[in-house]
Design a protein around this motif. Structure first.
Motif, PDB file in Angstrom:
ATOM      1  N   ARG A 104     -13.339  12.019   5.175  1.00  0.00           N
ATOM      2  CA  ARG A 104     -13.433  12.463   3.782  1.00  0.00           C
ATOM      3  C   ARG A 104     -12.120  13.100   3.329  1.00  0.00           C
ATOM      4  NH1 ARG A 104     -14.427  17.139   1.302  1.00  0.00           N
ATOM      5  NH2 ARG A 104     -15.507  17.122  -0.710  1.00  0.00           N
TER       6      ARG A 104
ATOM      7  N   LEU B  12      -9.714  11.835   0.326  1.00  0.00           N
ATOM      8  CA  LEU B  12      -9.328  12.732  -0.769  1.00  0.00           C
ATOM      9  C   LEU B  12      -7.813  12.881  -0.867  1.00  0.00           C
ATOM     10  CD1 LEU B  12     -10.009  14.747  -3.001  1.00  0.00           C
ATOM     11  CD2 LEU B  12     -10.463  16.468  -1.258  1.00  0.00           C
TER      12      LEU B  12
ATOM     13  N   LEU C 214      -3.474   9.181  -7.543  1.00  0.00           N
ATOM     14  CA  LEU C 214      -4.155   9.260  -8.845  1.00  0.00           C
ATOM     15  C   LEU C 214      -3.283   8.851 -10.047  1.00  0.00           C
ATOM     16  CD1 LEU C 214      -6.980  10.120 -10.017  1.00  0.00           C
ATOM     17  CD2 LEU C 214      -5.907  12.301 -10.525  1.00  0.00           C
TER      18      LEU C 214
ATOM     19  N   GLU D 291     -28.082   5.483  -0.120  1.00  0.00           N
ATOM     20  CA  GLU D 291     -27.353   4.417  -0.841  1.00  0.00           C
ATOM     21  C   GLU D 291     -27.099   3.183   0.023  1.00  0.00           C
ATOM     22  OE1 GLU D 291     -25.983   7.647  -0.976  1.00  0.00           O
ATOM     23  OE2 GLU D 291     -26.747   8.103  -2.976  1.00  0.00           O
TER      24      GLU D 291
ATOM     25  N   LEU E 102     -24.853  -4.889  -2.827  1.00  0.00           N
ATOM     26  CA  LEU E 102     -23.688  -5.020  -3.729  1.00  0.00           C
ATOM     27  C   LEU E 102     -22.453  -5.499  -2.973  1.00  0.00           C
ATOM     28  CD1 LEU E 102     -24.104  -1.754  -5.877  1.00  0.00           C
ATOM     29  CD2 LEU E 102     -24.591  -4.099  -6.567  1.00  0.00           C
ATOM     30  N   LEU E 103     -22.238  -4.917  -1.800  1.00  0.00           N
ATOM     31  CA  LEU E 103     -21.066  -5.300  -0.997  1.00  0.00           C
ATOM     32  C   LEU E 103     -21.157  -6.764  -0.571  1.00  0.00           C
ATOM     33  CD1 LEU E 103     -18.442  -4.337   0.374  1.00  0.00           C
ATOM     34  CD2 LEU E 103     -19.803  -3.722   2.368  1.00  0.00           C
TER      35      LEU E 103
ATOM     36  N   ASN F 226     -20.422  -9.014  -3.487  1.00  0.00           N
ATOM     37  CA  ASN F 226     -18.986  -9.019  -3.783  1.00  0.00           C
ATOM     38  C   ASN F 226     -18.198  -9.835  -2.775  1.00  0.00           C
ATOM     39  OD1 ASN F 226     -16.234  -7.224  -3.037  1.00  0.00           O
ATOM     40  ND2 ASN F 226     -16.438  -7.977  -5.110  1.00  0.00           N
TER      41      ASN F 226
ATOM     42  N   ASN G 274     -24.786  13.976  -8.350  1.00  0.00           N
ATOM     43  CA  ASN G 274     -25.369  12.912  -7.526  1.00  0.00           C
ATOM     44  C   ASN G 274     -25.294  11.566  -8.240  1.00  0.00           C
ATOM     45  OD1 ASN G 274     -26.527  12.245  -5.064  1.00  0.00           O
ATOM     46  ND2 ASN G 274     -28.560  12.114  -5.992  1.00  0.00           N
TER      47      ASN G 274
ATOM     48  N   LEU H  56     -21.747  10.376  -8.147  1.00  0.00           N
ATOM     49  CA  LEU H  56     -21.442   9.923  -6.779  1.00  0.00           C
ATOM     50  C   LEU H  56     -21.987   8.514  -6.539  1.00  0.00           C
ATOM     51  CD1 LEU H  56     -20.294  10.565  -3.985  1.00  0.00           C
ATOM     52  CD2 LEU H  56     -22.484  11.581  -3.379  1.00  0.00           C
ATOM     53  N   LYS H  57     -23.201   8.265  -7.010  1.00  0.00           N
ATOM     54  CA  LYS H  57     -23.791   6.925  -6.871  1.00  0.00           C
ATOM     55  C   LYS H  57     -22.952   5.889  -7.623  1.00  0.00           C
ATOM     56  CE  LYS H  57     -28.727   7.967  -6.197  1.00  0.00           C
ATOM     57  NZ  LYS H  57     -28.875   7.505  -4.826  1.00  0.00           N
TER      58      LYS H  57
ATOM     59  N   HIS I 135     -19.792   6.074  -8.346  1.00  0.00           N
ATOM     60  CA  HIS I 135     -18.526   5.954  -7.594  1.00  0.00           C
ATOM     61  C   HIS I 135     -18.715   4.994  -6.406  1.00  0.00           C
ATOM     62  CE1 HIS I 135     -14.532   7.668  -6.696  1.00  0.00           C
ATOM     63  NE2 HIS I 135     -14.876   7.659  -5.402  1.00  0.00           N
ATOM     64  N   ILE I 136     -19.794   5.187  -5.688  1.00  0.00           N
ATOM     65  CA  ILE I 136     -20.047   4.372  -4.489  1.00  0.00           C
ATOM     66  C   ILE I 136     -20.374   2.926  -4.872  1.00  0.00           C
ATOM     67  CG2 ILE I 136     -21.650   4.008  -2.566  1.00  0.00           C
ATOM     68  CD1 ILE I 136     -21.945   7.087  -2.414  1.00  0.00           C
ATOM     69  N   TYR I 137     -21.313   2.747  -5.803  1.00  0.00           N
ATOM     70  CA  TYR I 137     -21.763   1.386  -6.138  1.00  0.00           C
ATOM     71  C   TYR I 137     -20.654   0.576  -6.815  1.00  0.00           C
ATOM     72  CZ  TYR I 137     -26.515   2.917  -4.970  1.00  0.00           C
ATOM     73  OH  TYR I 137     -27.628   3.389  -4.312  1.00  0.00           O
TER      74      TYR I 137
ATOM     75  N   LEU J 142     -18.339  -0.593  -4.106  1.00  0.00           N
ATOM     76  CA  LEU J 142     -18.870  -1.667  -3.261  1.00  0.00           C
ATOM     77  C   LEU J 142     -18.932  -2.991  -4.015  1.00  0.00           C
ATOM     78  CD1 LEU J 142     -21.678   0.389  -1.535  1.00  0.00           C
ATOM     79  CD2 LEU J 142     -19.597  -0.471  -0.451  1.00  0.00           C
ATOM     80  N   LEU J 143     -19.206  -2.918  -5.318  1.00  0.00           N
ATOM     81  CA  LEU J 143     -19.312  -4.139  -6.119  1.00  0.00           C
ATOM     82  C   LEU J 143     -17.951  -4.812  -6.329  1.00  0.00           C
ATOM     83  CD1 LEU J 143     -21.410  -5.856  -7.645  1.00  0.00           C
ATOM     84  CD2 LEU J 143     -20.919  -4.502  -9.677  1.00  0.00           C
TER      85      LEU J 143
ATOM     86  N   LEU K 243     -11.944   0.249 -11.444  1.00  0.00           N
ATOM     87  CA  LEU K 243     -10.824   1.049 -10.937  1.00  0.00           C
ATOM     88  C   LEU K 243     -10.665   2.318 -11.788  1.00  0.00           C
ATOM     89  CD1 LEU K 243      -8.352   1.275  -8.999  1.00  0.00           C
ATOM     90  CD2 LEU K 243      -7.025   0.087 -10.728  1.00  0.00           C
ATOM     91  N   LEU K 244     -10.733   2.127 -13.100  1.00  0.00           N
ATOM     92  CA  LEU K 244     -10.623   3.299 -13.985  1.00  0.00           C
ATOM     93  C   LEU K 244     -11.834   4.217 -13.813  1.00  0.00           C
ATOM     94  CD1 LEU K 244      -9.158   1.573 -17.151  1.00  0.00           C
ATOM     95  CD2 LEU K 244      -8.035   3.298 -15.744  1.00  0.00           C
TER      96      LEU K 244
ATOM     97  N   VAL L   6     -11.322   6.386 -10.790  1.00  0.00           N
ATOM     98  CA  VAL L   6     -10.347   7.456 -11.046  1.00  0.00           C
ATOM     99  C   VAL L   6     -11.041   8.637 -11.714  1.00  0.00           C
ATOM    100  CG1 VAL L   6      -8.297   8.057 -12.387  1.00  0.00           C
ATOM    101  CG2 VAL L   6      -8.356   5.910 -11.134  1.00  0.00           C
TER     102      VAL L   6
ATOM    103  N   LEU M  67     -12.164  12.000  -9.717  1.00  0.00           N
ATOM    104  CA  LEU M  67     -11.609  13.285 -10.164  1.00  0.00           C
ATOM    105  C   LEU M  67     -12.730  14.304 -10.384  1.00  0.00           C
ATOM    106  CD1 LEU M  67      -8.810  14.439 -10.916  1.00  0.00           C
ATOM    107  CD2 LEU M  67      -9.257  13.787 -13.275  1.00  0.00           C
TER     108      LEU M  67
ATOM    109  N   TRP N 132     -14.187  15.438  -7.042  1.00  0.00           N
ATOM    110  CA  TRP N 132     -13.271  16.363  -6.366  1.00  0.00           C
ATOM    111  C   TRP N 132     -13.352  17.757  -6.997  1.00  0.00           C
ATOM    112  CZ3 TRP N 132      -7.475  16.680  -7.794  1.00  0.00           C
ATOM    113  CH2 TRP N 132      -6.842  17.655  -7.006  1.00  0.00           C
TER     114      TRP N 132
ATOM    115  N   ALA O  37     -16.617  19.604  -6.383  1.00  0.00           N
ATOM    116  CA  ALA O  37     -16.997  19.874  -4.984  1.00  0.00           C
ATOM    117  C   ALA O  37     -16.858  21.365  -4.676  1.00  0.00           C
ATOM    118  CB  ALA O  37     -16.109  19.060  -4.046  1.00  0.00           C
TER     119      ALA O  37
END
Lengths: 193, 196
Positions: free
Chosen positions: A6, A10, A17, A166, A173-174, A177, B3, B6-7, B9-11, B14-15, B156-157, B160, B164, B167, B170
């Protein structure tokens, strides 16, 4: 282990960024050019040089020595009996030089891009073969950010896989893709219609 | 809220995972380039018979060659791209995602010379990363790819912004992350000013 991954994620993402913002925003500009006003600021002037020169690089050096604000990579050198023309380029700024061998006058047309134009040029700028030194430093930054993007992806995959809630949707999804992208890439590489 | 972001961001990651990897490889490929000009060494050369119709302009010859050869992932030659080589033969460069099919019309011999200039895998990935929806005449497969590229660009945007937020929201906000952010921003700002 998770905390270390992590932290790497980060660390790399926070460094990258501003570059990722630049790449993302300029990609939008390139995909949707009509959304943006891209007219550069143009300035023209004449510089008196020694007449009778024929070497484009020597003329460019002479121009840069006489006007310190002109700097960059020399490209598109074209010579004829009467004139020598070239471009002196840094991202976002193009100096078009047209030198008249008989009079020794170098006509310089400088086009300075706006913020979006500058982002566009930076997006395309990479490679250590470029001049001047600032362009080489930029190339190093591009290499670091590109590597960071790969590592951010890899660490992201690890962190996602450790999260049970998740995992199922993420795996779907992965898979979509990867299967989609690899199939299209293989078909294109093989020249499928 | 955190949360949900975060989902997202993750999904989103992965997509569009493959595209993001391609963006990274494309950056490294561009870094490794040693000149602005791409190599144009023919990978294969072959000949085929072709009798050009008499008394027609070059554009019609180019269209006839296009119809005859049906070169994959190419499109009809625009007028501005038609040129002649040093031997004064008609030279048609059919650009495609894998490189160039350079067709030389050898009118005196009634045949075509077809050179395949094949891009390396690195250049192929560079071009894949640069495919946009701006080109409605591109082959269908490329347009499908461009559509997915468009999605990846917005994702991608999204990373970002969502990254941010994650972060900054957190609980453990470490000083070195701020240091890394400052180093990246300073580098970008100094180079921007150097170029201006």
């Amino acid at each position: 282990m998770y905390t270390t991954i992590r932290s790497i994620h980060l660390l790399l993402a926070s460094f990258s960024l501003p570059f990722l913002v630049m790449y993302g925003v300029s990609a939008v500009q390139m995909s949707h050019n009509s959304w943006f006003q891209m007219k550069p600021t143009v300035q023209e002037r004449d510089l008196p040089l020694a007449p009778g020169q024929t070497d484009g690089r020597a003329i460019a050096r002479d121009v840069m020595d006489r006007e310190r604000t002109i700097k960059g990579e020399i490209s598109n050198v074209q010579t004829s009996a009467a004139t020598v023309s070239m471009r002196i380029v840094v991202p976002g700024t193009v100096h078009e030089v047209k030198y008249n061998a008989a009079s020794g006058i170098a006509h310089v047309k400088t086009s300075v891009a706006g913020v979006m134009g500058m982002l566009n040029r930076l997006h395309h700028w990479a490679g250590f073969y470029r001049e001047p030194l600032s362009a080489k430093v930029w190339a190093l930054a591009v290499a670091i950010v590109s590597t960071a993007l790969l590592l951010v992806g890899a660490t992201g995959i690890y962190m996602w896989f450790t999260r049970r809630p998740e995992r199922r949707i993420g795996l779907a999804l992965l898979t979509i893709n990867v299967v989609f992208a690899v199939t299209i890439m293989v078909m294109l590489r093989r020249g499928a219609p | 809220m955190r949360n949900l972001v975060l989902k997202l961001h993750i999904y989103a990651g992965l997509l569009t995972f493959t595209q993001l990897m391609i963006y990274g490889f494309a950056g490294l490929a561009a870094t490794a380039q040693t000149a602005a000009e791409r190599p144009k060494v023919p990978h294969t050369i072959r000949h085929t018979t072709f009798t050009p119709p008499p008394s027609v302009p070059d554009k019609e010859i180019a269209d006839a060659v296009y119809r005859e050869l049906k070169l994959p992932l190419t499109r009809p030659m625009p007028l501005f791209a038609i040129k002649r080589n040093a031997d004064n033969d008609l030279q048609l460069d059919f650009y495609n995602i894998n490189g160039i099919y350079r067709v030389v019309v050898l009118e005196r011999e009634n045949r075509l010379r077809i050179e395949e200039i094949r891009n390396s895998l690195a250049i192929f990935l560079e071009d894949m990363h640069a495919t946009t929806m701006n080109d409605p005449e591109a082959p269908r497969l490329l347009r499908i790819w461009a559509f997915y590229n468009e999605l990846a660009m917005w994702c991608l945007l999204t990373f970002v912004v969502s990254g941010l937020y994650l972060w900054l929201s957190a609980q453990a906000r470490t000083w070195w992350a701020w240091g890394s952010f400052a180093a990246g921003t300073m580098t970008f700002a100094v180079l921007w000013m150097a170029f201006r």
